[in-house]
Motif scaffolding. Structure first.
Motif, PDB file in Angstrom:
ATOM      1  N   LYS A 190       8.192  -7.044  -9.847  1.00 28.88           N
ATOM      2  CA  LYS A 190       7.661  -8.349 -10.243  1.00 28.88           C
ATOM      3  C   LYS A 190       6.208  -8.499  -9.796  1.00 28.88           C
ATOM      4  O   LYS A 190       5.354  -8.988 -10.551  1.00 28.88           O
ATOM      5  N   GLU A 191       5.905  -8.052  -8.587  1.00 30.19           N
ATOM      6  CA  GLU A 191       4.527  -8.115  -8.075  1.00 30.19           C
ATOM      7  C   GLU A 191       3.622  -7.215  -8.905  1.00 30.19           C
ATOM      8  O   GLU A 191       2.486  -7.584  -9.233  1.00 30.19           O
ATOM      9  N   LEU A 192       4.098  -6.043  -9.265  1.00 31.39           N
ATOM     10  CA  LEU A 192       3.315  -5.124 -10.097  1.00 31.39           C
ATOM     11  C   LEU A 192       2.998  -5.741 -11.455  1.00 31.39           C
ATOM     12  O   LEU A 192       1.874  -5.603 -11.973  1.00 31.39           O
ATOM     13  N   LYS A 193       3.981  -6.442 -12.041  1.00 36.77           N
ATOM     14  CA  LYS A 193       3.826  -6.980 -13.398  1.00 36.77           C
ATOM     15  C   LYS A 193       2.774  -8.090 -13.480  1.00 36.77           C
ATOM     16  O   LYS A 193       2.254  -8.366 -14.569  1.00 36.77           O
ATOM     17  N   LYS A 194       2.475  -8.722 -12.339  1.00 34.78           N
ATOM     18  CA  LYS A 194       1.492  -9.817 -12.371  1.00 34.78           C
ATOM     19  C   LYS A 194       0.166  -9.362 -12.945  1.00 34.78           C
ATOM     20  O   LYS A 194      -0.434 -10.028 -13.786  1.00 34.78           O
ATOM     21  N   ASN A 195      -0.336  -8.208 -12.447  1.00 37.22           N
ATOM     22  CA  ASN A 195      -1.632  -7.694 -12.909  1.00 37.22           C
ATOM     23  C   ASN A 195      -1.510  -6.272 -13.463  1.00 37.22           C
ATOM     24  O   ASN A 195      -2.525  -5.576 -13.608  1.00 37.22           O
ATOM     25  N   ASP A 196      -0.273  -5.861 -13.745  1.00 36.71           N
ATOM     26  CA  ASP A 196      -0.025  -4.509 -14.218  1.00 36.71           C
ATOM     27  C   ASP A 196      -0.687  -3.491 -13.297  1.00 36.71           C
ATOM     28  O   ASP A 196      -1.331  -2.525 -13.740  1.00 36.71           O
ATOM     29  N   ASN A 197      -0.495  -3.686 -11.997  1.00 34.05           N
ATOM     30  CA  ASN A 197      -1.152  -2.818 -11.018  1.00 34.05           C
ATOM     31  C   ASN A 197      -0.340  -2.804  -9.725  1.00 34.05           C
ATOM     32  O   ASN A 197       0.343  -3.782  -9.397  1.00 34.05           O
ATOM     33  N   TRP A 198      -0.405  -1.690  -9.017  1.00 31.17           N
ATOM     34  CA  TRP A 198       0.205  -1.601  -7.691  1.00 31.17           C
ATOM     35  C   TRP A 198      -0.736  -0.811  -6.793  1.00 31.17           C
ATOM     36  O   TRP A 198      -0.810   0.405  -6.839  1.00 31.17           O
ATOM     37  N   TRP A 199      -1.497  -1.588  -5.997  1.00 30.50           N
ATOM     38  CA  TRP A 199      -2.481  -0.965  -5.106  1.00 30.50           C
ATOM     39  C   TRP A 199      -2.553  -1.810  -3.844  1.00 30.50           C
ATOM     40  O   TRP A 199      -1.583  -2.500  -3.501  1.00 30.50           O
ATOM     41  N   ILE A 200      -3.655  -1.789  -3.155  1.00 30.52           N
ATOM     42  CA  ILE A 200      -3.754  -2.404  -1.828  1.00 30.52           C
ATOM     43  C   ILE A 200      -3.350  -3.880  -1.836  1.00 30.52           C
ATOM     44  O   ILE A 200      -2.521  -4.322  -1.023  1.00 30.52           O
ATOM     45  N   LYS A 201      -3.898  -4.649  -2.762  1.00 33.74           N
ATOM     46  CA  LYS A 201      -3.631  -6.086  -2.799  1.00 33.74           C
ATOM     47  C   LYS A 201      -2.144  -6.357  -3.022  1.00 33.74           C
ATOM     48  O   LYS A 201      -1.544  -7.201  -2.337  1.00 33.74           O
ATOM     49  N   GLU A 202      -1.549  -5.635  -3.958  1.00 33.97           N
ATOM     50  CA  GLU A 202      -0.133  -5.859  -4.283  1.00 33.97           C
ATOM     51  C   GLU A 202       0.772  -5.448  -3.123  1.00 33.97           C
ATOM     52  O   GLU A 202       1.764  -6.127  -2.818  1.00 33.97           O
ATOM     53  N   ILE A 203       0.427  -4.356  -2.475  1.00 32.40           N
ATOM     54  CA  ILE A 203       1.221  -3.892  -1.317  1.00 32.40           C
ATOM     55  C   ILE A 203       1.140  -4.917  -0.193  1.00 32.40           C
ATOM     56  O   ILE A 203       2.150  -5.266   0.426  1.00 32.40           O
ATOM     57  N   GLU A 204      -0.070  -5.429   0.062  1.00 29.30           N
ATOM     58  CA  GLU A 204      -0.237  -6.444   1.122  1.00 29.30           C
ATOM     59  C   GLU A 204       0.536  -7.718   0.789  1.00 29.30           C
ATOM     60  O   GLU A 204       1.178  -8.315   1.665  1.00 29.30           O
ATOM     61  N   ASN A 205       0.453  -8.150  -0.474  1.00 23.66           N
ATOM     62  CA  ASN A 205       1.177  -9.372  -0.866  1.00 23.66           C
ATOM     63  C   ASN A 205       2.684  -9.208  -0.659  1.00 23.66           C
ATOM     64  O   ASN A 205       3.352 -10.092  -0.116  1.00 23.66           O
ATOM     65  N   HIS A 206       3.188  -8.064  -1.104  1.00 23.59           N
ATOM     66  CA  HIS A 206       4.633  -7.838  -0.976  1.00 23.59           C
ATOM     67  C   HIS A 206       5.032  -7.717   0.493  1.00 23.59           C
ATOM     68  O   HIS A 206       6.053  -8.265   0.923  1.00 23.59           O
ATOM     69  N   GLN A 207       4.215  -7.009   1.266  1.00 18.79           N
ATOM     70  CA  GLN A 207       4.543  -6.845   2.693  1.00 18.79           C
ATOM     71  C   GLN A 207       4.559  -8.203   3.397  1.00 18.79           C
ATOM     72  O   GLN A 207       5.468  -8.497   4.184  1.00 18.79           O
ATOM     73  N   THR A 208       3.580  -9.037   3.109  1.00 11.67           N
ATOM     74  CA  THR A 208       3.514 -10.363   3.732  1.00 11.67           C
ATOM     75  C   THR A 208       4.751 -11.184   3.393  1.00 11.67           C
ATOM     76  O   THR A 208       5.365 -11.813   4.262  1.00 11.67           O
ATOM     77  N   GLU A 209       5.137 -11.159   2.119  1.00 11.65           N
ATOM     78  CA  GLU A 209       6.302 -11.936   1.682  1.00 11.65           C
ATOM     79  C   GLU A 209       7.579 -11.434   2.361  1.00 11.65           C
ATOM     80  O   GLU A 209       8.403 -12.230   2.827  1.00 11.65           O
ATOM     81  N   MET A 210       7.741 -10.107   2.449  1.00 14.72           N
ATOM     82  CA  MET A 210       8.962  -9.546   3.045  1.00 14.72           C
ATOM     83  C   MET A 210       9.007  -9.800   4.546  1.00 14.72           C
ATOM     84  O   MET A 210      10.078 -10.048   5.111  1.00 14.72           O
ATOM     85  N   MET A 211       7.865  -9.750   5.205  1.00 11.32           N
ATOM     86  CA  MET A 211       7.835 -10.022   6.654  1.00 11.32           C
ATOM     87  C   MET A 211       8.246 -11.456   6.940  1.00 11.32           C
ATOM     88  O   MET A 211       8.929 -11.742   7.924  1.00 11.32           O
ATOM     89  N   LYS A 212       7.852 -12.375   6.079  1.00 14.04           N
ATOM     90  CA  LYS A 212       8.252 -13.773   6.253  1.00 14.04           C
ATOM     91  C   LYS A 212       9.763 -13.917   6.102  1.00 14.04           C
ATOM     92  O   LYS A 212      10.404 -14.643   6.864  1.00 14.04           O
ATOM     93  N   ILE A 213      10.326 -13.241   5.125  1.00 20.83           N
ATOM     94  CA  ILE A 213      11.776 -13.287   4.923  1.00 20.83           C
ATOM     95  C   ILE A 213      12.498 -12.750   6.157  1.00 20.83           C
ATOM     96  O   ILE A 213      13.534 -13.271   6.584  1.00 20.83           O
TER      97      ILE A 213
END
Length: 633
Positions: A602-625
């Protein structure tokens, strides 16, 4: 096969330093060992390596010698799974940990190019990923290589050196050569139908019976042991309808007894009267002569698969008695190899045997009613998780057993929680969580287990396990399971950023928290056996794409939790070096293995990309969970 020259014990060093060739014939199945079997073999050897001079016999290698171009070839009939795993283990020790020894490439696979190519890669000495140049490989072999690497990573280098020396010098395999005129088809038929040796739990049963002087006690103990020993059926099947009424109540749904002595009056009229005249060996092997089940019932109880075998269950019962009855404070290892040795200090009196027998029956009842099983109703291939209770079904013709959900409103929540623990440790041994669960159930009021409190207990236990795996201080399982003291975990979030060394339980625990947050959104989610940690952005991208590890940063984006997910070993291995977009398209069609993986896509589909920004966003969200502060360091 009585010729001694055809039977030869070989040290592992001797076996692998030889120039022999062992061929896996085409009629043999592919290499099939999963994580539980691979880890257990390594753990077995490691356990025995503590006693440095003791020989560990790892099993038998049955071969058929044949001559090919004036060279002796050993066609491997039995033992190829073990031999393949040993070969991979030696390759890991040499490649990853620089252990210094000589060994040859023994194995070849008849008409299996993929397996041969994979093995050639494994045997290349390299600190890099040995699979990076392979477009196709045997996925199960690759997984075994990574499983062993991850397992050994947990040990100190000094322990690995000791382990290596012991493996080479003290581990032996018995090579048995069948005669040249052997009819191999007949041999396989005999192998498939051969009888098994006396099992450890049968020896233990005989030992316990020998401590009981009273004939009635012996009869009761033997009967309840037999009733509990089949882990694939509910304990109710070990008794007649009349006995069920007295032991499990009028609805067969409670445990009515308070002590061992209660059982004699219940059992005495429906048991073999001359039982005491049998020898111990005959007692072990004797079949119960009372037919207590209808054919319908016998068909029914074959549908369940237990998460644990009887020998390991006995160790859990002993551990719980030790905690609750103030028995000797001896460390009980949850490993059935140690079954006899673990019980030896306790089997000193008839009082202990009676106490153990009664609590074996009680805990088997609790296990059947409140612990997860696999249900193969309607002969489905994969089965489903089940948490069922027995109830008494009666019509005009007969009375027999039926099943219904243990807890109507909370059954699914409990199944998902218990499945999370089980799939994280699919091995039969060292299921510490099960000791904790059974101990909790043992301490509850037998007639009023509160399901919401049971869920809260399991969630708290899961949280403690999670913290243990990301803590820098060593927390023993006994402290988590049985201590009422508050535990001081020294959390280090960096332990989440360790690539394939991250504990599988952490991924499953996160999936549970995500499911719990929105069960309706994830109503199709269920835990399955997954043991392969996938780098969503690959370690070795195809077609000279950018590499995450080349980014100039102190933070390891490649191996961080935000770039990892847990997938099943059966997924298409050819995707491992593809770009995240290709993986997302594949999993969108075939189905995701986890909720975390869905969110990454789902994070990848936002900008059709998976790189530093997407990894950081996902990591931040999962750490909060997970209830952790997200710090990139």
């Amino acid at each position: 096969m009585g010729n001694n020259k055809n039977i030869r014990p070989l040290k592992i060093k001797e076996l692998f330093e030889s120039n022999s060739e062992y061929k896996i014939p085409i009629y043999q199945r592919n290499y099939a060992w999963e994580k539980a079997q691979v880890e257990q073999l390594v753990q077995d050897i490691f356990d025995f390596s503590i006693e440095e001079n003791k020989t560990y016999y790892i099993g038998t290698l049955v071969v058929y010698e044949r001559n090919e171009n004036n060279k002796i070839i050993y066609e491997t009939i039995d033992g190829q799974q073990r031999l393949t795993t040993l070969s991979i283990l030696l390759a890991v020790l040499k490649n990853k940990f620089n252990m210094d020894f000589n060994f040859n490439h023994l194995l070849t696979y008849e008409s299996r190019k993929l397996s041969n190519n994979t093995f050639n890669a494994i045997y290349k000495k390299s600190k890099e990923d040995v699979f990076k140049d392979l477009d196709e490989y045997n996925l199960t072999m690759k997984n075994a290589y990574n499983i062993i690497k991850s397992k050994l990573d947990k040990y100190k280098i000094s322990e690995i050196k000791k382990f290596t020396v012991y493996l080479l010098e003290n581990v032996e395999i018995l090579r048995v050569s069948v005669p040249g005129d052997t009819d191999l088809n007949h041999y396989f038929e005999i192998m498939n139908n051969r009888g098994e040796q006396l099992e450890k739990h049968e020896v233990l049963k005989a030992d316990m019976l020998s401590k009981l002087d009273d004939q009635n006690d012996r009869m009761v103990f033997a009967r309840l042991w037999d009733a509990c020993s089949d882990m694939g059926r509910y304990v109710h099947y070990g008794f007649s309808n009349t006995q069920r009424d007295k032991i499990f109540g009028k609805d067969w749904n409670s445990f009515e007894l308070n002590k061992f002595e209660d059982l004699y009056e219940i059992i005495k009229d429906e048991y073999v009267e001359d039982e005491d005249s049998l020898s111990l060996e005959e007692v072990i092997k004797a079949e119960n002569k009372v037919d207590i089940s209808s054919k319908k019932e016998k068909d029914s109880y074959e549908r369940f698969i237990s998460p644990i075998n009887f020998q390991n269950f006995l160790l859990h019962v002993l551990r719980i008695l030790q905690v609750n009855k103030e028995l000797k404070n001896i460390n009980i290892l949850l490993d059935d190899k140690k079954l006899i040795k673990s019980f030896e200090p306790f089997i000193v009196s008839n009082e202990f045997v009676r106490e153990f027998g009664f609590n074996l029956l009680k805990l088997k009842f609790l296990f059947d009613n409140y612990v997860l099983k696999r249900d193969y109703l309607d002969n489905s291939d994969d089965g489903e998780w089940s948490l069922l209770q027995v109830y008494k079904y009666q019509n005009k013709q007969q009375i027999n057993i039926q099943y219904k959900n243990r807890f109507e409103d909370y059954n699914n929540n409990l199944k998902i929680l218990l499945a999370m623990f089980h799939v994280s440790n699919p091995s039969q041994i060292y299921k510490h969580w099960l000791s904790g669960v059974l101990n909790y159930l043992y301490q509850q009021d037998k007639d009023s287990l509160n399901v919401q409190e049971y869920i809260l207990f399991l969630e708290d236990l899961a949280k403690k396990f999670f913290k243990k795996y990301i803590s820098t201080n060593q927390i023993e399982y006994e402290e988590i399971l049985f201590s009422s003291r508050k535990i001081a975990f020294q959390i280090n979030t960096n332990l989440l950023n360790q690539g394939i060394s991250v504990e599988n339980f952490i991924f499953n625990y996160l999936d549970y928290l995500l499911w719990k947050k929105d069960p309706l959104k994830h109503n199709d989610f269920n835990f399955t056996f997954k043991s392969s940690i996938e780098h969503f952005y690959p370690q070795h991208p195809k077609d000279n794409q950018d590499r995450l590890q080349d980014i100039k940063s102190e933070f390891d984006y490649l191996n961080c939790f935000g770039n990892l997910c847990l997938i099943s070993t059966s997924k298409n291995s050819s995707l491992s070096n593809h770009q995240p977009g290709a993986k997302a398209d594949f999993y969108y069609k075939s189905g995701c293995d986890s909720i975390k993986q869905k969110l990454m896509i789902k994070e990848l589909k936002k900008n059709d990309n998976w790189w530093i920004k997407e990894i950081e966003n996902h990591q931040t969200e999962m750490m909060k969970i997970l209830g952790l502060q997200h710090v990139l360091e």
